[in-house]
Design a protein around this motif. Structure first.
Motif, PDB file in Angstrom:
ATOM      1  N   GLU A  70     -35.833  35.696 -25.071  1.00 26.88           N
ATOM      2  CA  GLU A  70     -34.630  34.868 -25.200  1.00 26.88           C
ATOM      3  C   GLU A  70     -34.106  34.358 -23.860  1.00 26.88           C
ATOM      4  O   GLU A  70     -32.906  34.361 -23.606  1.00 26.88           O
ATOM      5  CB  GLU A  70     -33.550  35.593 -25.999  1.00 26.88           C
ATOM      6  N   TYR A  71     -35.023  33.928 -23.005  1.00 30.05           N
ATOM      7  CA  TYR A  71     -34.658  33.189 -21.805  1.00 30.05           C
ATOM      8  C   TYR A  71     -34.871  31.708 -22.126  1.00 30.05           C
ATOM      9  O   TYR A  71     -35.975  31.290 -22.480  1.00 30.05           O
ATOM     10  CB  TYR A  71     -35.520  33.618 -20.608  1.00 30.05           C
ATOM     11  N   TRP A  72     -33.788  30.944 -22.000  1.00 30.22           N
ATOM     12  CA  TRP A  72     -33.809  29.583 -22.548  1.00 30.22           C
ATOM     13  C   TRP A  72     -33.694  28.495 -21.496  1.00 30.22           C
ATOM     14  O   TRP A  72     -33.316  27.358 -21.812  1.00 30.22           O
ATOM     15  CB  TRP A  72     -32.673  29.435 -23.580  1.00 30.22           C
ATOM     16  N   MET A  73     -34.005  28.795 -20.223  1.00 32.75           N
ATOM     17  CA  MET A  73     -33.947  27.725 -19.233  1.00 32.75           C
ATOM     18  C   MET A  73     -35.009  26.677 -19.568  1.00 32.75           C
ATOM     19  O   MET A  73     -36.049  26.990 -20.164  1.00 32.75           O
ATOM     20  CB  MET A  73     -34.162  28.276 -17.810  1.00 32.75           C
ATOM     21  N   LEU A  93     -44.865  26.127 -28.075  1.00 30.30           N
ATOM     22  CA  LEU A  93     -44.520  27.436 -27.519  1.00 30.30           C
ATOM     23  C   LEU A  93     -43.107  27.461 -26.939  1.00 30.30           C
ATOM     24  O   LEU A  93     -42.579  28.525 -26.637  1.00 30.30           O
ATOM     25  CB  LEU A  93     -45.525  27.824 -26.426  1.00 30.30           C
ATOM     26  N   GLY A  94     -42.524  26.267 -26.775  1.00 29.42           N
ATOM     27  CA  GLY A  94     -41.151  26.237 -26.284  1.00 29.42           C
ATOM     28  C   GLY A  94     -40.934  25.466 -25.005  1.00 29.42           C
ATOM     29  O   GLY A  94     -39.829  25.495 -24.443  1.00 29.42           O
ATOM     30  N   ALA A  95     -41.978  24.771 -24.517  1.00 32.39           N
ATOM     31  CA  ALA A  95     -41.770  23.927 -23.334  1.00 32.39           C
ATOM     32  C   ALA A  95     -40.876  22.744 -23.701  1.00 32.39           C
ATOM     33  O   ALA A  95     -40.860  22.286 -24.847  1.00 32.39           O
ATOM     34  CB  ALA A  95     -43.111  23.433 -22.796  1.00 32.39           C
ATOM     35  N   ASP A  96     -40.156  22.253 -22.693  1.00 35.65           N
ATOM     36  CA  ASP A  96     -39.259  21.118 -22.920  1.00 35.65           C
ATOM     37  C   ASP A  96     -39.872  19.798 -22.489  1.00 35.65           C
ATOM     38  O   ASP A  96     -39.395  18.726 -22.883  1.00 35.65           O
ATOM     39  CB  ASP A  96     -37.942  21.346 -22.173  1.00 35.65           C
ATOM     40  N   ASP A  97     -40.910  19.871 -21.653  1.00 37.43           N
ATOM     41  CA  ASP A  97     -41.583  18.652 -21.211  1.00 37.43           C
ATOM     42  C   ASP A  97     -42.976  19.027 -20.725  1.00 37.43           C
ATOM     43  O   ASP A  97     -43.259  20.206 -20.464  1.00 37.43           O
ATOM     44  CB  ASP A  97     -40.784  17.964 -20.095  1.00 37.43           C
ATOM     45  N   TYR A  98     -43.826  18.008 -20.604  1.00 36.01           N
ATOM     46  CA  TYR A  98     -45.228  18.262 -20.257  1.00 36.01           C
ATOM     47  C   TYR A  98     -45.711  17.092 -19.404  1.00 36.01           C
ATOM     48  O   TYR A  98     -45.727  15.949 -19.851  1.00 36.01           O
ATOM     49  CB  TYR A  98     -46.050  18.348 -21.550  1.00 36.01           C
ATOM     50  N   LEU A  99     -46.058  17.376 -18.143  1.00 33.87           N
ATOM     51  CA  LEU A  99     -46.503  16.333 -17.219  1.00 33.87           C
ATOM     52  C   LEU A  99     -47.898  16.698 -16.722  1.00 33.87           C
ATOM     53  O   LEU A  99     -48.152  17.839 -16.327  1.00 33.87           O
ATOM     54  CB  LEU A  99     -45.533  16.224 -16.045  1.00 33.87           C
ATOM     55  N   GLU A 107     -41.731  10.466 -10.751  1.00 39.52           N
ATOM     56  CA  GLU A 107     -41.647  10.721 -12.194  1.00 39.52           C
ATOM     57  C   GLU A 107     -41.261  12.169 -12.457  1.00 39.52           C
ATOM     58  O   GLU A 107     -40.431  12.466 -13.332  1.00 39.52           O
ATOM     59  CB  GLU A 107     -42.973  10.422 -12.881  1.00 39.52           C
ATOM     60  N   LEU A 108     -41.849  13.090 -11.686  1.00 39.82           N
ATOM     61  CA  LEU A 108     -41.477  14.506 -11.840  1.00 39.82           C
ATOM     62  C   LEU A 108     -39.988  14.693 -11.598  1.00 39.82           C
ATOM     63  O   LEU A 108     -39.299  15.376 -12.363  1.00 39.82           O
ATOM     64  CB  LEU A 108     -42.277  15.358 -10.862  1.00 39.82           C
ATOM     65  N   LEU A 109     -39.483  14.066 -10.550  1.00 34.22           N
ATOM     66  CA  LEU A 109     -38.064  14.211 -10.209  1.00 34.22           C
ATOM     67  C   LEU A 109     -37.183  13.661 -11.334  1.00 34.22           C
ATOM     68  O   LEU A 109     -36.162  14.260 -11.694  1.00 34.22           O
ATOM     69  CB  LEU A 109     -37.777  13.483  -8.894  1.00 34.22           C
ATOM     70  N   ALA A 110     -37.586  12.528 -11.893  1.00 38.59           N
ATOM     71  CA  ALA A 110     -36.810  11.933 -12.988  1.00 38.59           C
ATOM     72  C   ALA A 110     -36.800  12.850 -14.210  1.00 38.59           C
ATOM     73  O   ALA A 110     -35.767  13.010 -14.874  1.00 38.59           O
ATOM     74  CB  ALA A 110     -37.395  10.574 -13.360  1.00 38.59           C
ATOM     75  N   ARG A 111     -37.939  13.461 -14.491  1.00 39.52           N
ATOM     76  CA  ARG A 111     -37.986  14.374 -15.651  1.00 39.52           C
ATOM     77  C   ARG A 111     -37.154  15.624 -15.414  1.00 39.52           C
ATOM     78  O   ARG A 111     -36.507  16.130 -16.329  1.00 39.52           O
ATOM     79  CB  ARG A 111     -39.445  14.748 -15.945  1.00 39.52           C
ATOM     80  N   ILE A 112     -37.178  16.129 -14.193  1.00 41.05           N
ATOM     81  CA  ILE A 112     -36.358  17.304 -13.867  1.00 41.05           C
ATOM     82  C   ILE A 112     -34.877  16.983 -14.061  1.00 41.05           C
ATOM     83  O   ILE A 112     -34.127  17.754 -14.670  1.00 41.05           O
ATOM     84  CB  ILE A 112     -36.630  17.749 -12.410  1.00 41.05           C
ATOM     85  N   LYS A 113     -34.456  15.835 -13.559  1.00 40.76           N
ATOM     86  CA  LYS A 113     -33.040  15.454 -13.707  1.00 40.76           C
ATOM     87  C   LYS A 113     -32.667  15.330 -15.175  1.00 40.76           C
ATOM     88  O   LYS A 113     -31.582  15.743 -15.600  1.00 40.76           O
ATOM     89  CB  LYS A 113     -32.788  14.139 -12.972  1.00 40.76           C
ATOM     90  N   SER A 114     -33.568  14.758 -15.973  1.00 43.11           N
ATOM     91  CA  SER A 114     -33.294  14.609 -17.402  1.00 43.11           C
ATOM     92  C   SER A 114     -33.169  15.967 -18.091  1.00 43.11           C
ATOM     93  O   SER A 114     -32.249  16.197 -18.884  1.00 43.11           O
ATOM     94  CB  SER A 114     -34.414  13.789 -18.053  1.00 43.11           C
ATOM     95  N   LEU A 115     -34.079  16.880 -17.772  1.00 41.14           N
ATOM     96  CA  LEU A 115     -34.033  18.213 -18.390  1.00 41.14           C
ATOM     97  C   LEU A 115     -32.764  18.962 -18.000  1.00 41.14           C
ATOM     98  O   LEU A 115     -32.133  19.608 -18.841  1.00 41.14           O
ATOM     99  CB  LEU A 115     -35.269  19.021 -17.970  1.00 41.14           C
ATOM    100  N   SER A 119     -29.785  20.208 -20.424  1.00 46.14           N
ATOM    101  CA  SER A 119     -29.442  21.625 -20.435  1.00 46.14           C
ATOM    102  C   SER A 119     -27.954  21.827 -20.240  1.00 46.14           C
ATOM    103  O   SER A 119     -27.322  22.660 -20.897  1.00 46.14           O
ATOM    104  CB  SER A 119     -30.211  22.355 -19.328  1.00 46.14           C
ATOM    105  N   GLN A 120     -27.357  21.042 -19.326  1.00 42.80           N
ATOM    106  CA  GLN A 120     -25.918  21.166 -19.088  1.00 42.80           C
ATOM    107  C   GLN A 120     -25.135  20.747 -20.319  1.00 42.80           C
ATOM    108  O   GLN A 120     -24.110  21.339 -20.650  1.00 42.80           O
ATOM    109  CB  GLN A 120     -25.522  20.312 -17.887  1.00 42.80           C
TER     110      GLN A 120
END
Length: 228
Positions: A70-73, A93-99, A107-115, A119-120
């Protein structure tokens, strides 16, 4: 914001750590799955960037383990495993994105900001009073980390108390908010529901949070507020 990178290729790990640090994040980098699991269990992260093919524990197993615990980051798979089946497996399995590697850092940075933004927003769906946590999105309640099962009406009742923390709630207001009914009859539905709720969230815990204010109604307050 604190990010954990689980990446066994040193060149990629160093590149990610440097780039994300320069982008303003606090970054830890580990090179195997077991170390990543230890970090997740002992530290607090806002996001995990996870490779699949890791030594000691692969990314699939690591993700499954932390979700069961139950770690949901948010978790972003960053991997060379590009098959459709791999992407589906990761998300299931519970991933939120896949690059997929190779990747563009922008693109990685944009996806991180979106996630992190998503989350917030989800965190706003969690109401916390003392050691009670009410998750509106997942319809789940815990006190002192212990799961408490509530009926739909009990959940609504607790949500009302927590949103109105410290306010005295007359029986008529509770009846209208939870049961959508005018409360002029002699029904004891409110008293019965509050007794059941108390048995679940107060009976085995300290301090007792739901209190009866004679002639006025009920209030949910912490011990500190009570002693003011």
């Amino acid at each position: 914001m604190k990010i954990l990178i689980a990446e066994d290729e040193s060149k990629t790990g160093e590149y990610l750590k440097q780039g994300l640090t320069e982008a303003g994040y606090t970054v830890d980098w580990v090179s195997d799955g077991q170390s990543a699991l230890n970090q997740v269990l002992t530290d607090s992260y806002d996001l995990l960037i996870l490779d699949v093919m890791l030594p000691k524990m692969d990314g699939w197993t690591l993700l499954s383990t932390i979700r069961k615990a139950e770690y949901w980051m948010p978790v972003l798979f960053l991997t060379a495993q590009s098959h459709l089946d791999d992407r589906i497996r990761g998300l299931e399995l519970g991933a939120d994105d896949y690059l997929i590697k190779p990747f563009a850092f922008t693109e990685l940075l944009a996806r991180i900001k979106s996630l992190l933004r998503r989350s917030q927003q989800q965190e706003n769906d969690v109401i916390t009073v003392a050691d009670i946590e009410l998750d509106l999105r997942r319809r789940r309640v815990t006190r002192a980390g212990r799961r408490i099962d509530l009926t739909a009406k009990e959940f609504l009742l607790l949500e009302l108390f927590m949103r109105k923390q410290g306010e005295i709630l007359p029986r008529s207001l509770i009846a209208s908010q939870v049961w959508d009914m005018n409360f002029e009859s002699d029904t004891n539905v409110v008293e019965v529901a509050i007794k059941r709720l108390r048995n679940k969230i107060d009976q085995d815990f300290h301090p007792k949070l739901i209190k009866t204010i004679r002639g006025m109604g009920y209030v949910l307050e912490t011990e500190i507020e009570e002693n003011r």
